[in-house]
Motif scaffolding. Sequence first.
Motif, PDB file in Angstrom:
ATOM      1  N   MET A   1       0.842  -1.183   0.000  1.00  0.00           N
ATOM      2  CA  MET A   1       0.000   0.000   0.000  1.00  0.00           C
ATOM      3  C   MET A   1       0.884   1.242   0.000  1.00  0.00           C
ATOM      4  SD  MET A   1      -2.970   1.016   2.647  1.00  0.00           S
ATOM      5  CE  MET A   1      -2.518   2.454   3.566  1.00  0.00           C
ATOM      6  N   SER A   2       0.564   2.166  -0.838  1.00  0.00           N
ATOM      7  CA  SER A   2       1.321   3.404  -0.946  1.00  0.00           C
ATOM      8  C   SER A   2       0.942   4.344   0.189  1.00  0.00           C
ATOM      9  CB  SER A   2       1.010   4.061  -2.294  1.00  0.00           C
ATOM     10  OG  SER A   2       1.583   5.332  -2.352  1.00  0.00           O
ATOM     11  N   PRO A   3       1.932   4.967   0.844  1.00  0.00           N
ATOM     12  CA  PRO A   3       1.617   5.886   1.931  1.00  0.00           C
ATOM     13  C   PRO A   3       0.908   7.135   1.442  1.00  0.00           C
ATOM     14  CG  PRO A   3       3.957   5.878   1.491  1.00  0.00           C
ATOM     15  CD  PRO A   3       3.354   4.806   0.648  1.00  0.00           C
ATOM     16  N   LEU A   4       1.122   7.503   0.196  1.00  0.00           N
ATOM     17  CA  LEU A   4       0.388   8.609  -0.401  1.00  0.00           C
ATOM     18  C   LEU A   4      -0.605   8.020  -1.379  1.00  0.00           C
ATOM     19  CD1 LEU A   4       3.202  11.193  -1.217  1.00  0.00           C
ATOM     20  CD2 LEU A   4       1.537  11.301   0.621  1.00  0.00           C
ATOM     21  N   GLY A   5      -1.870   8.319  -1.170  1.00  0.00           N
ATOM     22  CA  GLY A   5      -2.887   7.816  -2.073  1.00  0.00           C
ATOM     23  C   GLY A   5      -2.908   8.586  -3.377  1.00  0.00           C
ATOM     24  N   THR A   6      -3.646   8.074  -4.326  1.00  0.00           N
ATOM     25  CA  THR A   6      -3.760   8.720  -5.627  1.00  0.00           C
ATOM     26  C   THR A   6      -4.320  10.132  -5.486  1.00  0.00           C
ATOM     27  OG1 THR A   6      -4.093   6.567  -6.650  1.00  0.00           O
ATOM     28  CG2 THR A   6      -4.708   8.476  -7.957  1.00  0.00           C
ATOM     29  N   GLY A   7      -5.251  10.319  -4.570  1.00  0.00           N
ATOM     30  CA  GLY A   7      -5.808  11.663  -4.350  1.00  0.00           C
ATOM     31  C   GLY A   7      -4.755  12.648  -3.863  1.00  0.00           C
ATOM     32  N   ASP A   8      -3.912  12.188  -2.927  1.00  0.00           N
ATOM     33  CA  ASP A   8      -2.822  13.038  -2.433  1.00  0.00           C
ATOM     34  C   ASP A   8      -1.860  13.377  -3.568  1.00  0.00           C
ATOM     35  OD1 ASP A   8      -3.701  12.923   0.271  1.00  0.00           O
ATOM     36  OD2 ASP A   8      -2.652  11.019   0.548  1.00  0.00           O
ATOM     37  N   LEU A   9      -1.492  12.358  -4.340  1.00  0.00           N
ATOM     38  CA  LEU A   9      -0.567  12.579  -5.450  1.00  0.00           C
ATOM     39  C   LEU A   9      -1.188  13.476  -6.521  1.00  0.00           C
ATOM     40  CD1 LEU A   9       0.939   9.000  -5.626  1.00  0.00           C
ATOM     41  CD2 LEU A   9       2.136  11.091  -4.928  1.00  0.00           C
ATOM     42  N   CYS A  10      -2.481  13.356  -6.724  1.00  0.00           N
ATOM     43  CA  CYS A  10      -3.171  14.225  -7.685  1.00  0.00           C
ATOM     44  C   CYS A  10      -3.106  15.686  -7.238  1.00  0.00           C
ATOM     45  CB  CYS A  10      -4.618  13.777  -7.851  1.00  0.00           C
ATOM     46  SG  CYS A  10      -5.533  14.716  -9.100  1.00  0.00           S
ATOM     47  N   ARG A  11      -3.328  15.943  -5.945  1.00  0.00           N
ATOM     48  CA  ARG A  11      -3.241  17.316  -5.432  1.00  0.00           C
ATOM     49  C   ARG A  11      -1.827  17.864  -5.578  1.00  0.00           C
ATOM     50  NH1 ARG A  11      -6.800  15.354  -1.575  1.00  0.00           N
ATOM     51  NH2 ARG A  11      -5.162  14.940  -0.073  1.00  0.00           N
ATOM     52  N   ILE A  12      -0.842  17.032  -5.288  1.00  0.00           N
ATOM     53  CA  ILE A  12       0.554  17.461  -5.437  1.00  0.00           C
ATOM     54  C   ILE A  12       0.837  17.778  -6.901  1.00  0.00           C
ATOM     55  CG2 ILE A  12       2.952  16.673  -5.319  1.00  0.00           C
ATOM     56  CD1 ILE A  12       2.115  15.132  -2.737  1.00  0.00           C
ATOM     57  N   PHE A  13       0.410  16.889  -7.800  1.00  0.00           N
ATOM     58  CA  PHE A  13       0.626  17.095  -9.233  1.00  0.00           C
ATOM     59  C   PHE A  13      -0.026  18.397  -9.697  1.00  0.00           C
ATOM     60  CE2 PHE A  13      -0.573  16.676 -13.682  1.00  0.00           C
ATOM     61  CZ  PHE A  13       0.610  16.259 -14.269  1.00  0.00           C
ATOM     62  N   GLU A  14      -1.278  18.606  -9.317  1.00  0.00           N
ATOM     63  CA  GLU A  14      -1.995  19.814  -9.740  1.00  0.00           C
ATOM     64  C   GLU A  14      -1.315  21.080  -9.230  1.00  0.00           C
ATOM     65  OE1 GLU A  14      -5.940  19.026  -8.312  1.00  0.00           O
ATOM     66  OE2 GLU A  14      -6.446  17.803 -10.076  1.00  0.00           O
ATOM     67  N   ASN A  15      -0.779  21.025  -8.020  1.00  0.00           N
ATOM     68  CA  ASN A  15      -0.086  22.193  -7.479  1.00  0.00           C
ATOM     69  C   ASN A  15       1.265  22.420  -8.143  1.00  0.00           C
ATOM     70  OD1 ASN A  15      -1.714  23.507  -5.350  1.00  0.00           O
ATOM     71  ND2 ASN A  15      -1.773  21.436  -4.548  1.00  0.00           N
ATOM     72  N   LEU A  16       1.910  21.351  -8.560  1.00  0.00           N
ATOM     73  CA  LEU A  16       3.183  21.499  -9.276  1.00  0.00           C
ATOM     74  C   LEU A  16       2.968  22.032 -10.689  1.00  0.00           C
ATOM     75  CD1 LEU A  16       5.179  18.283  -8.324  1.00  0.00           C
ATOM     76  CD2 LEU A  16       5.692  20.636  -7.663  1.00  0.00           C
ATOM     77  N   ASP A  17       1.873  21.651 -11.308  1.00  0.00           N
ATOM     78  CA  ASP A  17       1.557  22.037 -12.684  1.00  0.00           C
ATOM     79  C   ASP A  17       1.054  23.481 -12.694  1.00  0.00           C
ATOM     80  OD1 ASP A  17       0.836  22.159 -15.356  1.00  0.00           O
ATOM     81  OD2 ASP A  17      -0.940  20.894 -15.116  1.00  0.00           O
ATOM     82  N   LYS A  18       1.980  24.418 -12.575  1.00  0.00           N
ATOM     83  CA  LYS A  18       1.638  25.833 -12.403  1.00  0.00           C
ATOM     84  C   LYS A  18       0.837  26.410 -13.572  1.00  0.00           C
ATOM     85  CE  LYS A  18       3.707  26.371  -8.467  1.00  0.00           C
ATOM     86  NZ  LYS A  18       2.933  26.373  -7.262  1.00  0.00           N
ATOM     87  N   ASN A  19       1.121  25.970 -14.803  1.00  0.00           N
ATOM     88  CA  ASN A  19       0.397  26.550 -15.945  1.00  0.00           C
ATOM     89  C   ASN A  19      -0.841  25.745 -16.327  1.00  0.00           C
ATOM     90  OD1 ASN A  19       1.512  24.343 -17.215  1.00  0.00           O
ATOM     91  ND2 ASN A  19       2.669  25.511 -18.731  1.00  0.00           N
ATOM     92  N   GLY A  20      -1.127  24.681 -15.598  1.00  0.00           N
ATOM     93  CA  GLY A  20      -2.353  23.929 -15.805  1.00  0.00           C
ATOM     94  C   GLY A  20      -2.439  23.175 -17.122  1.00  0.00           C
ATOM     95  N   ASP A  21      -1.308  22.838 -17.712  1.00  0.00           N
ATOM     96  CA  ASP A  21      -1.337  22.160 -19.013  1.00  0.00           C
ATOM     97  C   ASP A  21      -1.373  20.634 -18.903  1.00  0.00           C
ATOM     98  OD1 ASP A  21       1.264  21.608 -18.214  1.00  0.00           O
ATOM     99  OD2 ASP A  21       2.205  22.329 -20.061  1.00  0.00           O
ATOM    100  N   GLY A  22      -1.490  20.113 -17.678  1.00  0.00           N
ATOM    101  CA  GLY A  22      -1.531  18.668 -17.497  1.00  0.00           C
ATOM    102  C   GLY A  22      -0.167  18.012 -17.551  1.00  0.00           C
ATOM    103  N   GLN A  23       0.870  18.816 -17.498  1.00  0.00           N
ATOM    104  CA  GLN A  23       2.243  18.323 -17.543  1.00  0.00           C
ATOM    105  C   GLN A  23       3.038  18.973 -16.416  1.00  0.00           C
ATOM    106  OE1 GLN A  23       3.723  16.242 -20.186  1.00  0.00           O
ATOM    107  NE2 GLN A  23       1.566  15.853 -20.606  1.00  0.00           N
ATOM    108  N   VAL A  24       3.882  18.191 -15.772  1.00  0.00           N
ATOM    109  CA  VAL A  24       4.815  18.726 -14.784  1.00  0.00           C
ATOM    110  C   VAL A  24       6.193  18.701 -15.445  1.00  0.00           C
ATOM    111  CG1 VAL A  24       5.956  18.287 -12.573  1.00  0.00           C
ATOM    112  CG2 VAL A  24       3.493  18.030 -12.762  1.00  0.00           C
TER     113      VAL A  24
END
Length: 160
Positions: A1-24
Amino acid sequence: MSPLGTGDLCRIFENLDKNGDGQVTLEELNWLLEKIGIHYSVDELESSIGKSNLDFNEFLYFYGSISSEEIVKSGGLESQEINEGDADQETDLAKAFKVFDLNDDGFISWDELQSVLSKLELWDKRSGGNCNSMIHPYDTNNDGKLDFEEFKSMMLFTIS
């Protein structure tokens, strides 16, 4: 089991993706790694990843691969001699621990973790959750906070 769930990783990804293009970009990923005390050059990341940006699925794969690599490198739960690389890693983890230990009491509570992640724009307070679920699997003595050894276990399993 991953200590960070997909929801947590999704929030991190969205916050990293500053221009909102779906790419980090690797620069955005490197910014996060630097903030938590892990130092790679963008060239090293590109060499390791093989491309200059990641979509969400690739980000999940990257997260999974670095988590798995650390388990293999550390020999699972078996102890090993500390070499120069391990000493550097220990120093980096100690620095990262100090970033999260806001009141300098030698422990990281869920609210300290949440506060730092919020400052890094990696936690959305409006989500209504807290970081307790992130530290709970590593809180071996169930005191509601992480000491350095528990923090080290969490970081070695999750990101480095």
